[in-house]
Design a protein around this motif. Structure first.
Motif, PDB file in Angstrom:
ATOM      1  N   VAL A  34      -8.918  45.895  16.927  1.00  0.00           N
ATOM      2  CA  VAL A  34      -8.980  47.245  16.363  1.00  0.00           C
ATOM      3  C   VAL A  34      -8.620  47.205  14.885  1.00  0.00           C
ATOM      4  CG1 VAL A  34      -8.546  48.419  18.550  1.00  0.00           C
ATOM      5  CG2 VAL A  34      -6.622  47.776  17.122  1.00  0.00           C
ATOM      6  N   ILE A  35      -9.265  48.080  14.133  1.00  0.00           N
ATOM      7  CA  ILE A  35      -9.088  48.114  12.684  1.00  0.00           C
ATOM      8  C   ILE A  35      -8.871  49.557  12.254  1.00  0.00           C
ATOM      9  CG2 ILE A  35     -10.201  47.632  10.466  1.00  0.00           C
ATOM     10  CD1 ILE A  35     -11.963  45.592  12.049  1.00  0.00           C
ATOM     11  N   ASP A  36      -7.910  49.766  11.364  1.00  0.00           N
ATOM     12  CA  ASP A  36      -7.700  51.094  10.796  1.00  0.00           C
ATOM     13  C   ASP A  36      -7.389  50.954   9.313  1.00  0.00           C
ATOM     14  OD1 ASP A  36      -7.361  54.043  11.856  1.00  0.00           O
ATOM     15  OD2 ASP A  36      -5.900  53.746  10.252  1.00  0.00           O
ATOM     16  N   GLY A  37      -7.719  51.985   8.570  1.00  0.00           N
ATOM     17  CA  GLY A  37      -7.528  51.978   7.134  1.00  0.00           C
ATOM     18  C   GLY A  37      -6.122  52.284   6.675  1.00  0.00           C
ATOM     19  N   ALA A  38      -5.249  52.703   7.576  1.00  0.00           N
ATOM     20  CA  ALA A  38      -3.870  53.042   7.208  1.00  0.00           C
ATOM     21  C   ALA A  38      -2.910  52.053   7.863  1.00  0.00           C
ATOM     22  CB  ALA A  38      -3.538  54.464   7.632  1.00  0.00           C
ATOM     23  N   SER A  39      -2.140  51.375   7.045  1.00  0.00           N
ATOM     24  CA  SER A  39      -1.207  50.375   7.579  1.00  0.00           C
ATOM     25  C   SER A  39      -0.139  51.014   8.469  1.00  0.00           C
ATOM     26  CB  SER A  39      -0.561  49.588   6.444  1.00  0.00           C
ATOM     27  OG  SER A  39       0.134  50.450   5.577  1.00  0.00           O
ATOM     28  N   LYS A  40       0.211  52.290   8.219  1.00  0.00           N
ATOM     29  CA  LYS A  40       1.229  52.947   9.067  1.00  0.00           C
ATOM     30  C   LYS A  40       0.756  53.073  10.513  1.00  0.00           C
ATOM     31  CE  LYS A  40      -0.129  57.733   8.332  1.00  0.00           C
ATOM     32  NZ  LYS A  40       0.276  59.061   7.985  1.00  0.00           N
ATOM     33  N   TRP A  41      -0.561  53.270  10.720  1.00  0.00           N
ATOM     34  CA  TRP A  41      -1.064  53.382  12.100  1.00  0.00           C
ATOM     35  C   TRP A  41      -1.045  52.028  12.790  1.00  0.00           C
ATOM     36  CZ3 TRP A  41      -0.548  57.936  13.658  1.00  0.00           C
ATOM     37  CH2 TRP A  41      -0.940  59.038  12.918  1.00  0.00           C
ATOM     38  N   ILE A  42      -1.393  50.984  12.055  1.00  0.00           N
ATOM     39  CA  ILE A  42      -1.373  49.640  12.644  1.00  0.00           C
ATOM     40  C   ILE A  42       0.060  49.244  12.972  1.00  0.00           C
ATOM     41  CG2 ILE A  42      -1.884  47.209  12.214  1.00  0.00           C
ATOM     42  CD1 ILE A  42      -4.360  48.994  12.811  1.00  0.00           C
ATOM     43  N   SER A  43       1.004  49.601  12.111  1.00  0.00           N
ATOM     44  CA  SER A  43       2.429  49.323  12.387  1.00  0.00           C
ATOM     45  C   SER A  43       2.891  50.067  13.623  1.00  0.00           C
ATOM     46  CB  SER A  43       3.290  49.718  11.190  1.00  0.00           C
ATOM     47  OG  SER A  43       2.998  48.922  10.089  1.00  0.00           O
ATOM     48  N   ALA A  44       2.483  51.330  13.752  1.00  0.00           N
ATOM     49  CA  ALA A  44       2.858  52.118  14.934  1.00  0.00           C
ATOM     50  C   ALA A  44       2.266  51.506  16.190  1.00  0.00           C
ATOM     51  CB  ALA A  44       2.398  53.559  14.771  1.00  0.00           C
ATOM     52  N   LEU A  45       1.029  51.062  16.112  1.00  0.00           N
ATOM     53  CA  LEU A  45       0.372  50.450  17.260  1.00  0.00           C
ATOM     54  C   LEU A  45       1.065  49.152  17.669  1.00  0.00           C
ATOM     55  CD1 LEU A  45      -1.885  49.885  19.308  1.00  0.00           C
ATOM     56  CD2 LEU A  45      -3.296  49.086  17.407  1.00  0.00           C
ATOM     57  N   THR A  46       1.297  48.271  16.715  1.00  0.00           N
ATOM     58  CA  THR A  46       1.884  46.967  17.052  1.00  0.00           C
ATOM     59  C   THR A  46       3.337  47.068  17.502  1.00  0.00           C
ATOM     60  OG1 THR A  46       2.374  46.554  14.722  1.00  0.00           O
ATOM     61  CG2 THR A  46       0.297  45.659  15.585  1.00  0.00           C
ATOM     62  N   SER A  47       3.998  48.170  17.185  1.00  0.00           N
ATOM     63  CA  SER A  47       5.379  48.341  17.642  1.00  0.00           C
ATOM     64  C   SER A  47       5.476  49.229  18.879  1.00  0.00           C
ATOM     65  CB  SER A  47       6.244  48.911  16.515  1.00  0.00           C
ATOM     66  OG  SER A  47       5.795  50.201  16.155  1.00  0.00           O
ATOM     67  N   SER A  48       4.346  49.642  19.425  1.00  0.00           N
ATOM     68  CA  SER A  48       4.376  50.484  20.633  1.00  0.00           C
ATOM     69  C   SER A  48       4.898  49.686  21.822  1.00  0.00           C
ATOM     70  CB  SER A  48       2.984  51.045  20.935  1.00  0.00           C
ATOM     71  OG  SER A  48       2.117  50.010  21.315  1.00  0.00           O
ATOM     72  N   SER A  49       5.380  50.399  22.827  1.00  0.00           N
ATOM     73  CA  SER A  49       6.024  49.755  23.974  1.00  0.00           C
ATOM     74  C   SER A  49       5.050  48.971  24.847  1.00  0.00           C
ATOM     75  CB  SER A  49       6.738  50.804  24.822  1.00  0.00           C
ATOM     76  OG  SER A  49       5.801  51.738  25.316  1.00  0.00           O
ATOM     77  N   TRP A  50       3.767  49.189  24.729  1.00  0.00           N
ATOM     78  CA  TRP A  50       2.782  48.542  25.596  1.00  0.00           C
ATOM     79  C   TRP A  50       1.889  47.538  24.876  1.00  0.00           C
ATOM     80  CZ3 TRP A  50      -1.924  49.515  23.633  1.00  0.00           C
ATOM     81  CH2 TRP A  50      -2.058  50.655  22.846  1.00  0.00           C
ATOM     82  N   PHE A  51       1.955  47.440  23.568  1.00  0.00           N
ATOM     83  CA  PHE A  51       1.040  46.594  22.797  1.00  0.00           C
ATOM     84  C   PHE A  51       1.056  45.139  23.266  1.00  0.00           C
ATOM     85  CE2 PHE A  51       0.127  43.841  19.131  1.00  0.00           C
ATOM     86  CZ  PHE A  51      -1.155  44.274  18.829  1.00  0.00           C
ATOM     87  N   TRP A  52       2.215  44.610  23.548  1.00  0.00           N
ATOM     88  CA  TRP A  52       2.362  43.202  23.913  1.00  0.00           C
ATOM     89  C   TRP A  52       1.715  42.862  25.255  1.00  0.00           C
ATOM     90  CZ3 TRP A  52       4.837  42.097  28.453  1.00  0.00           C
ATOM     91  CH2 TRP A  52       5.574  43.140  29.023  1.00  0.00           C
ATOM     92  N   LYS A  53       1.446  43.864  26.088  1.00  0.00           N
ATOM     93  CA  LYS A  53       0.921  43.616  27.434  1.00  0.00           C
ATOM     94  C   LYS A  53      -0.553  43.216  27.455  1.00  0.00           C
ATOM     95  CE  LYS A  53       3.926  47.021  29.598  1.00  0.00           C
ATOM     96  NZ  LYS A  53       3.954  48.247  30.397  1.00  0.00           N
ATOM     97  N   TRP A  54      -1.280  43.486  26.383  1.00  0.00           N
ATOM     98  CA  TRP A  54      -2.729  43.315  26.389  1.00  0.00           C
ATOM     99  C   TRP A  54      -3.156  42.331  25.321  1.00  0.00           C
ATOM    100  CZ3 TRP A  54      -3.939  45.592  30.681  1.00  0.00           C
ATOM    101  CH2 TRP A  54      -3.190  46.674  31.104  1.00  0.00           C
ATOM    102  N   GLU A  55      -4.308  41.761  25.512  1.00  0.00           N
ATOM    103  CA  GLU A  55      -4.875  40.856  24.514  1.00  0.00           C
ATOM    104  C   GLU A  55      -5.604  41.718  23.477  1.00  0.00           C
ATOM    105  OE1 GLU A  55      -7.693  36.902  24.280  1.00  0.00           O
ATOM    106  OE2 GLU A  55      -7.008  37.605  26.234  1.00  0.00           O
TER     107      GLU A  55
END
Length: 166
Positions: free
Chosen positions: A130-151
């Motif tokens: 996934v790609i987004d133009g705002a680094s704050k959204w990518i940071s929020a995604l990668t720090s979410s509680s479920w991000f690590w569960k999926w490839e």
């Protein structure tokens, strides 16, 4: 090219640049307001429970979709994480068409809360980028509680304005 009331040149099937940019700003403000409202009104534990409930409901609807005819495709619509029923349409398509490489790419995902491929990833174990133009959204995604569960890989990237507008 025809002149518009704002004096900008447009072709017959193209919106004026100013209007398109103004709509993007309004849409961005609305999304930000909606996110802030969710955070203020819904505790994170309740939000996790709602997400789990939506996921379970989506699994049931996906199973019911398998027996439906493929056309009209709009009869297969349901939304778990998508905005307009794309989750159901995607489920119908992948159950009807053999796919060798179960990988997706999605652009403009913000924090991936609302997206067309999240249910595909969670329900069918697809991997994605996934790609987004705002680094704050990518940071929020990668720090979410479920991000690590999926490839899932997430990247901040932004195109040049000249790539989108002539």
């Amino acid at each position: 090219m025809a002149p518009t009331r704002t004096g900008m040149q447009t072709s017959a099937n193209q919106r004026p640049r100013r209007t398109a940019l103004r709509e993007d700003v309004i849409l961005g403000a609305f999304r930000k307001f909606r996110q802030q409202l969710r955070k203020a009104l819904i505790p994170s534990s309740v939000l996790r429970d709602l997400t789990a409930l939506r996921y379970t409901q989506g699994g049931i609807l996906a199973e019911l979709n398998r027996t439906k005819p493929a056309f009209p495709l709009r009869d297969c619509e349901f939304g778990v994480f998508s905005q307009w029923g794309e989750d159901g349409i995607i489920q119908k398509l992948i159950s009807s068409i053999p796919i060798a490489n179960c990988t997706f790419i999605e652009f403009g995902v913000e924090d991936f809360t609302e997206s067309n491929c999240r249910f595909l990833m969670m329900h069918d174990n697809w991997r994605g980028y996934v790609i987004d133009g705002a680094s704050k959204w990518i940071s929020a995604l990668t720090s979410s509680s479920w991000f690590w569960k999926w490839e899932l890989r997430a990247r901040h990237a932004i195109g040049k304005k000249s790539e989108y507008y002539d």
